[in-house]
Scaffold this motif. Structure first.
Motif, PDB file in Angstrom:
ATOM      1  N   ASP A 121      18.404  42.200  43.888  1.00  0.00           N
ATOM      2  CA  ASP A 121      18.808  41.079  44.730  1.00  0.00           C
ATOM      3  C   ASP A 121      19.001  39.831  43.880  1.00  0.00           C
ATOM      4  O   ASP A 121      18.603  39.777  42.710  1.00  0.00           O
ATOM      5  CB  ASP A 121      17.810  40.824  45.860  1.00  0.00           C
ATOM      6  N   GLU A 180      22.917  44.267  42.202  1.00  0.00           N
ATOM      7  CA  GLU A 180      23.434  45.264  43.142  1.00  0.00           C
ATOM      8  C   GLU A 180      22.239  45.984  43.771  1.00  0.00           C
ATOM      9  O   GLU A 180      21.333  46.431  43.054  1.00  0.00           O
ATOM     10  CB  GLU A 180      24.334  46.249  42.401  1.00  0.00           C
ATOM     11  N   TYR A 197      34.162  44.059  50.231  1.00  0.00           N
ATOM     12  CA  TYR A 197      34.731  43.051  51.130  1.00  0.00           C
ATOM     13  C   TYR A 197      35.676  42.137  50.358  1.00  0.00           C
ATOM     14  O   TYR A 197      35.306  41.550  49.358  1.00  0.00           O
ATOM     15  CB  TYR A 197      33.621  42.235  51.775  1.00  0.00           C
ATOM     16  N   SER A 250      22.701  36.335  49.736  1.00  0.00           N
ATOM     17  CA  SER A 250      23.972  37.003  49.444  1.00  0.00           C
ATOM     18  C   SER A 250      24.542  36.567  48.094  1.00  0.00           C
ATOM     19  O   SER A 250      24.130  35.553  47.518  1.00  0.00           O
ATOM     20  CB  SER A 250      25.001  36.696  50.534  1.00  0.00           C
ATOM     21  N   ASP A 275      27.298  41.928  43.290  1.00  0.00           N
ATOM     22  CA  ASP A 275      27.687  42.376  44.626  1.00  0.00           C
ATOM     23  C   ASP A 275      27.577  41.185  45.581  1.00  0.00           C
ATOM     24  O   ASP A 275      26.782  40.265  45.358  1.00  0.00           O
ATOM     25  CB  ASP A 275      26.765  43.510  45.068  1.00  0.00           C
ATOM     26  N   ILE A 276      28.370  41.188  46.638  1.00  0.00           N
ATOM     27  CA  ILE A 276      28.314  40.093  47.606  1.00  0.00           C
ATOM     28  C   ILE A 276      27.296  40.379  48.715  1.00  0.00           C
ATOM     29  O   ILE A 276      26.493  39.527  49.078  1.00  0.00           O
ATOM     30  CB  ILE A 276      29.708  39.850  48.225  1.00  0.00           C
ATOM     31  N   ASN A 277      27.302  41.608  49.221  1.00  0.00           N
ATOM     32  CA  ASN A 277      26.429  41.960  50.349  1.00  0.00           C
ATOM     33  C   ASN A 277      25.057  42.367  49.828  1.00  0.00           C
ATOM     34  O   ASN A 277      24.787  43.536  49.574  1.00  0.00           O
ATOM     35  CB  ASN A 277      27.060  43.090  51.160  1.00  0.00           C
ATOM     36  N   THR A 279      32.473  44.441  45.140  1.00  0.00           N
ATOM     37  CA  THR A 279      32.184  44.427  46.569  1.00  0.00           C
ATOM     38  C   THR A 279      33.196  45.242  47.344  1.00  0.00           C
ATOM     39  O   THR A 279      34.301  45.526  46.849  1.00  0.00           O
ATOM     40  CB  THR A 279      32.199  42.973  47.089  1.00  0.00           C
ATOM     41  N   HIS A 327      22.413  48.750  45.975  1.00  0.00           N
ATOM     42  CA  HIS A 327      22.609  50.173  46.270  1.00  0.00           C
ATOM     43  C   HIS A 327      22.595  50.986  44.970  1.00  0.00           C
ATOM     44  O   HIS A 327      23.359  50.713  44.034  1.00  0.00           O
ATOM     45  CB  HIS A 327      23.934  50.402  47.009  1.00  0.00           C
TER      46      HIS A 327
END
Length: 236
Positions: free
Chosen positions: A34, A7, A80, A60, A53-55, A78, A9
């Motif tokens: 990442d 993740e 999304y 990705s 996480d996806i984003n 996520t 963020h």
């Protein structure tokens, strides 16, 4: 279960870290910003579960799933929802839409625990040692027996009797062949008898008492070695 977070963020990282610390079944090993960093970490470490996480920058979450082989069980985290259907092709157990509550997080973890237990159970069933079973030719039949069910084997002139709690099988295999094919739970105690020590209930003088109310003699030539191995002292 050892887990990592992927993740980028910080606020989302902190929430997941808090939830994981509040879950006794989980142990956080690493937080990665990442997927490339996570891939490097997974190459050298054994992990049970990924919170992904996806984003993500550079690579990705979906690209990570598509490229990774035999990656751990994964819970997607996520904002999304459009990748939900595709993600279940890639060892994804659950899909958490941000923001999610601790209760929803717990439900996802429980899914993982249930799946892990099922995998372990299947693995244990398929990991049954080959030598757990023995095949005997009895009359015109080839019979598969669990070795643990065999109580004793008796040699009687031209044939051998294999005794279980529910059956007696006659076979032409000599006793010496049985000595070679059985494991260490089985001991020859007489020129005519092999016993499964798991079914031994008592030893008295030169007699062995078994769980099927059978009394087996101990041969003089076998007694000393049998007592040393089984009972850790020298018999008289």
């Amino acid at each position: 279960m050892k887990c990592i977070i992927i993740e980028d963020h910080a606020p989302a990282q902190h929430i997941l870290q808090k939830y994981i610390r509040s879950t006794e079944a989980l142990k956080l090993e690493m937080t990665c910003c990442d997927a490339l960093e996570a891939s490097t970490y997974l190459h050298d470490h054994s992990i049970d579960l990924i919170f992904l996480d996806i984003n993500l920058p550079r690579f990705s979450g979906m690209e990570f799933l598509r490229s990774a082989q035999n990656h751990p069980l994964t819970i997607l985290t996520t904002a999304y929802s459009e990748f939900a259907l595709e993600s279940y092709q890639f060892n994804v157990v659950d899909y958490l839409l941000k923001p999610f509550s601790f209760e929803r997080f717990t439900q996802a973890v429980e899914k993982v625990m249930t799946m892990t237990q099922s995998i372990q159970q299947v693995g244990q069933e398929h990991a049954t040692p080959a030598d757990k079973y023995v095949y005997i030719k009895s009359s015109h039949d080839l019979v598969k027996l669990n070795r643990d069910d065999i109580i004793f084997i008796k040699s009687d002139s031209d044939y051998t009797e294999v005794i279980t709690a529910s059956n007696k099988y006659l076979t032409s295999e000599p006793l010496k062949d049985w000595v070679a094919k059985l494991n260490d739970d089985f001991k020859q105690v007489h020129k005519s008898y092999i016993i499964n020590t798991a079914h031994l209930t008592k030893i008295s003088h030169n007699k062995i008492y078994l769980t099927v109310d059978q009394v087996i003699p101990i041969g003089r030539a076998f007694k000393k070695h049998f007592m040393e191995k089984l009972l850790k002292f020298t018999g008289s």
